[in-house]
Scaffold this motif. Structure first.
Motif, short mmCIF file in Angstrom:
data_model
loop_
_atom_site.label_atom_id
_atom_site.label_comp_id
_atom_site.label_asym_id
_atom_site.label_seq_id
_atom_site.Cartn_x
_atom_site.Cartn_y
_atom_site.Cartn_z
N LEU B 139 1.66 -9.38 -0.65
CA LEU B 139 1.94 -8.04 -1.18
C LEU B 139 0.63 -7.30 -1.49
N LEU B 140 -0.32 -8.02 -2.08
CA LEU B 140 -1.61 -7.39 -2.37
C LEU B 140 -2.32 -6.97 -1.08
N MET B 142 -0.86 -6.10 1.67
CA MET B 142 -0.20 -4.91 2.21
C MET B 142 -0.67 -3.67 1.47
N ALA B 143 -0.77 -3.79 0.15
CA ALA B 143 -1.23 -2.64 -0.63
C ALA B 143 -2.66 -2.28 -0.23
N THR B 144 -3.51 -3.29 -0.10
CA THR B 144 -4.91 -3.04 0.26
C THR B 144 -5.01 -2.42 1.64
N PHE B 146 -2.77 -0.67 3.24
CA PHE B 146 -2.29 0.72 3.20
C PHE B 146 -3.36 1.64 2.61
N LEU B 147 -3.92 1.23 1.47
CA LEU B 147 -4.93 2.07 0.81
C LEU B 147 -6.12 2.27 1.74
N ILE B 164 4.34 7.09 2.50
CA ILE B 164 4.49 5.88 1.70
C ILE B 164 4.68 6.23 0.22
N THR B 165 3.91 7.22 -0.28
CA THR B 165 4.15 7.61 -1.67
C THR B 165 5.51 8.29 -1.78
N PHE B 196 -7.50 5.93 -4.30
CA PHE B 196 -7.18 4.94 -3.27
C PHE B 196 -8.43 4.13 -2.93
N HIS B 200 -8.75 0.32 -3.42
CA HIS B 200 -9.01 -0.46 -2.20
C HIS B 200 -10.22 -1.38 -2.39
N LEU B 203 -8.72 -4.26 -5.19
CA LEU B 203 -7.67 -5.24 -4.86
C LEU B 203 -8.18 -6.48 -4.13
#
Lengths: 188, 427, 282
Positions: B139-140, B142-144, B146-147, B164-165, B196, B200, B203
């Protein structure tokens, strides 16, 4: 790993085999090391000045409007550069100083171009710790020696921008420059 | 760590002895990835992807720190600063391509790592915590990812950030204010870009922390293995060093070879051309797609096309998209089969190879395709199977399936016989 | 309990999907549009920079630059490229300076501070033909001519797309697609548009820029400046502007891959070596 290789080869039992096997392991580790070191080249050199910065490292300046006794500040490599049109008196004062009295012995002739003794072009960066000395702008103090004066730690430069007093070790640096015409100087 | 036959760290050099008393980092390394960590001797090549993932994380952090030295997180100059990196910074193009493709490589490796876990049920007791931490890492990541994709501030960056937001906008009541809070505005702009960038940068170090926990948790029970039979005796294991250092080492070479082949000869293969167009809030690209590693989940998001009773389709899609990963957290308690390895589970194996894998491939494909037929119907069928697989099929299979006979031990699986097995039978 | 709960959650999602699926199947319709029928994939284009050993053809890049300078630059900017970069095309320092001087770039009068223009110097970037987007829009029937610096990376099949677009204009009245169908009247471009099957919506605001042989006069020893040749050359030039480091990238790739192959083989041998005593089956 050496131990491993010994127990690995009971059937050959020959010292040659042991060395050959060790050699492969050592070679593999060395190759990884060489690869790692080679990778450092881009990782380190990326911090060196980039192509656009290097390309901007020469600059052309029109000096036609500088009267004797005046100086201007221009920008060269994101640093100030002083262009000064010396008066005959200032030239005489600079030439009158015996070299033995100087911390960083240099004649005015050595610091200017042939036949252009009056054009003193130096970096505006104090050789002590990099402050911008006063003396180029109109009405600024020129220090005890009529050249430049650095307000940070009190270094005084003479009319040839040579260090005369204060903590700075060297004369103001003369950048590489050339006259592309009588009125245009190319620095860098 | 808990195996009595594990080699003990015995520093011979006086300095190392002194070090061992004051700060036993060498001992830690020795017991974690050195000769002090016994590993099942029968691990196949799927077990190499964890080490590769670690290498990817390293590549990303090193190249990322370097890119941050040249990048400027401001809407006015972000795009140009990336091009400055590509054109003028020494080796900047290499750093930037390595970082962009490194993200893709990281996800390729991590998907293999995760699906190895699915097949060999690496999530089962006693390794639930290893698995849970692994899902957190994913999950982290994916977040990274995306950012990071937003930072070049191209068209896909901008519209990715917006879409995404926008997902958070689906949440009832708080949705819209939440979206504005995330962006610091009504649409992605400097405020969003700057935060972001900050996140980025942050994370990956959080990921490093969770990776440490992930590996720590792994060392409590020790690694799983393709038979799913737990380690019994010393002959089931080999020390991590030199055996698995050698194995991980040469497979890392293979990985780097493939990675560099893409990096040097097809660096834009996995990117989208639209991201070479500067962000333009006034015009949407014809076909917005996220980076390829989000495609399965993007397909699930788009699979919900009509309201389900009183639940709006948009909310349903968002719930399903997050649910499709959150369900992994519950795997250890959904799959109750006493046998771990899919190699000994005939029914599970069929569902894995002929159900889950094709469904994932279809979702991958449809997530990258435009939102039109036949891709929508295909992704609906695949998403349907995906949820059925984890939430319905897995719990039921473990109830009805009759597993195949397991080997007595890892040693028996490798050598064909195990002295201890005979003793056990005699006893 | 966990099992029942999970099956209920599973049923919730699968039911939602089934509902979407049924509605989808009921209304199933393959997408269809005139754009899809008439939009063509780019023509094939082979450039010397293609492939793993690709190198720029500097003569071609110089010709392409000439096309950009004499034709495209009237409307399209090249804002990420500096004159100094042109040295990579094989121009020497004096030639680069001369090229730069030929362009007027925005400047500031050092005496009055007023905005003016001055001849370019090597470190300047290519000037924009329009002061801002509004001016660009106003001068071009409401369509902003895009910057060309990254054009070949910003489109699928970049260089082939540029080449096809430049040579692909057709008369909508006589044009037939691959199935032999004529373009429906209602899809004819508006008066300010130009029909081009290589453009996504078939209707391009840009009038055909390359129209006649010899529109750009190439130097001695160059190929004939046909429309086709000029389009190829400018496509090649735009590959370079989009990625000036392309050649260096490919040249760096080979030694890196060679070394990795060597190191991996060594690593494999060392691996075999280390595992020699563990791999034997009894």
């Amino acid at each position: 790993m050496a131990e491993q290789a010994v127990t690995d080869t009971p059937e050959t039992g020959a010292g040659d085999g042991v060395r050959r096997r060790d050699f492969i392991n050592i070679a593999a580790v060395s190759a990884a090391g060489v690869g790692g070191l080679a990778t450092l080249v881009p990782l380190i050199s990326q911090m060196a000045p980039s192509a656009d910065v290097l390309a901007a490292s020469s600059t052309e300046i029109d000096i036609s409007s500088i009267q004797p006794g005046q100086a201007i500040k221009a920008e060269f490599r994101k640093q100030p550069v002083f262009l000064r049109n010396l008066t005959p008196q200032e030239i005489a004062a600079a030439e009158a100083v015996p070299l033995s009295e100087l911390r960083d012995p240099q004649t005015l002739k050595e610091r200017t171009k042939e036949g252009k003794l009056n054009w003193l072009i130096t970096m505006g960066v104090c050789t002590h710790l990099g402050c911008v000395p006063l003396g180029a702008g109109e009405g600024e103090v020129k220090g005890d020696f009529g050249g430049y004066f650095c307000p940070c730690h009190g270094s005084s430069y003479d009319t040839a921008a040579r260090i005369r007093k204060g903590p700075a070790p060297l004369n103001l640096q003369v950048p590489e420059f050339e006259f592309t015409s009588d009125t245009v100087v190319k620095i860098g | 760590m808990s195996f009595p036959w594990a080699n003990e760290y015995k520093p011979s050099h006086p300095f190392m002895q002194w070090m061992d008393e004051k700060l036993p980092v060498p001992r830690l390394v020795y017991n974690a990835v050195g000769a002090g960590y016994p590993v099942p001797r029968n691990l196949n090549y799927f077990w190499n992807f964890g080490f590769m993932a670690l290498a990817c994380l390293g590549i990303q952090i090193v190249t990322g720190i370097i890119l941050a030295m040249h990048y400027a997180a401001n809407g006015g100059v972000a795009f140009d600063s990336v091009e400055h990196i590509m054109r003028d910074v020494n080796w900047g193009w290499l750093m930037r391509y390595a970082h962009a493709n490194g993200a893709s490589a990281f996800f390729v490796v991590i998907y293999v790592h995760i699906f190895r876990g699915f097949f060999y049920s690496s999530y089962k007791a006693p390794r639930e915590m290893v698995w849970l931490l692994g899902v957190v890492i994913f999950l982290l990541m994916m977040a990274t990812g995306f950012l990071g994709y937003v930072l070049p501030w191209g068209q896909m960056s901008f519209w990715g950030a917006k879409v995404i937001t926008g997902l958070f906008g689906a949440i009832p009541l708080v949705g819209e204010p939440l979206q504005q809070w995330l962006l610091g505005g009504f649409a992605p702009d400097n405020a969003a870009l700057n935060r972001f960038f900050s996140l980025h940068y942050l994370l990956p170090f959080v990921i490093v922390g969770v990776v440490v926990l992930h590996i720590w948790a792994l060392h409590i029970p020790g690694s799983s293995n393709p038979t799913g039979v737990e380690i019994k005796t010393e002959s089931d294991t080999v020390p991590f060093y030199p055996y698995f250092i050698a194995k991980d080492g040469w497979t890392l070479g293979v990985f780097l070879f493939v990675f560099c082949a893409v990096l040097f000869f097809a660096p834009n293969m996995l990117g989208h051309p639209d991201n070479y167009i500067p962000a333009n809030p006034m015009s949407t690209p014809a076909h917005i797609v996220p980076e390829w590693y989000f495609w399965p989940f993007y397909a699930i998001l788009r699979a919900f096309t009509v309201n389900f009773f009183f639940i709006p389709a948009k909310l349903m899609g968002v719930m399903a998209m997050f649910g499709s990963i959150l369900v992994w957290f519950f795997l250890p308690w959904l799959d109750k089969s006493p046998v771990r390895s899919g190699a000994y589970r005939p029914l599970f194996r069929k569902f894995f190879w002929f159900g889950l894998i094709p469904a994932m491939l279809v979702l991958f494909y449809c997530g990258g395709a435009p939102a039109e037929e036949p891709y929508v119907v295909l992704s609906q069928i695949a998403a349907l199977y995906y949820f059925a697989h984890f939430l319905i099929i897995l719990p039921l299979v473990s109830a009805v399936e009759k597993p195949e006979p397991l080997p007595y031990s890892i040693t028996e699986a490798v050598l064909g016989h195990d002295e201890n097995a005979k003793l056990a039978n005699a006893g | 309990m966990a099992r029942i709960l999970s099956i209920l959650v599973g049923l919730f999602f699968t039911a939602g999907l089934t509902w979407s699926l049924l509605v989808g199947l009921f209304n199933f319709e393959m997408p269809h549009s005139v754009e899809k029928d008439f939009h063509k994939h780019p023509k094939e284009l082979h450039l010397s920079s293609d492939g793993a050993f690709g190198k720029f053809d500097r003569q071609q890049l110089q010709r392409g630059f000439q096309v950009y300078k004499e034709v495209c630059s009237a409307c399209h900017s090249l804002r990420l490229v500096a004159f100094r970069d042109l040295a990579a095309l094989g121009y020497n320092e004096a030639e680069v300076k001369a090229i730069a001087k030929g362009f007027q770039v925005p400047g500031i009068d050092p005496a009055t501070g007023e905005v003016n223009s001055r001849p370019g110097i090597a470190t300047d970037y290519f000037p924009k033909p329009f002061a801002n987007d509004i001016a660009a829009r106003a001068a071009n029937n409401n369509a902003i001519p895009p910057d060309l610096s990254l054009m070949t990376k910003a489109r699928h099949d970049g260089p082939a797309y540029v080449y096809s677009l430049l040579t692909g204009y057709a008369d909508p009245a006589t044009y037939k697609n691959e199935q032999g169908k004529a373009l429906p009247k209602e899809n004819y471009p508006p008066a300010t548009g130009h029909f081009n099957p290589y453009f996504a919506n078939l209707n391009l605001a840009m009038a055909p820029p390359l129209t006649s042989e010899g529109q750009v006069q190439y130097g001695e020893g160059s190929p004939k400046p046909t429309v086709d040749q000029m389009a190829r050359d400018v496509a090649a030039f735009l590959v370079w502007t989009a990625e000036p480091k392309l050649e260096k990238r490919k040249q760096t790739g080979w030694p890196v891959l060679g070394f990795l192959l060597f190191a991996t083989i060594l690593g494999f041998l060392a691996f075999k070596n280390v595992w020699a005593d563990k791999k034997k089956k009894a």
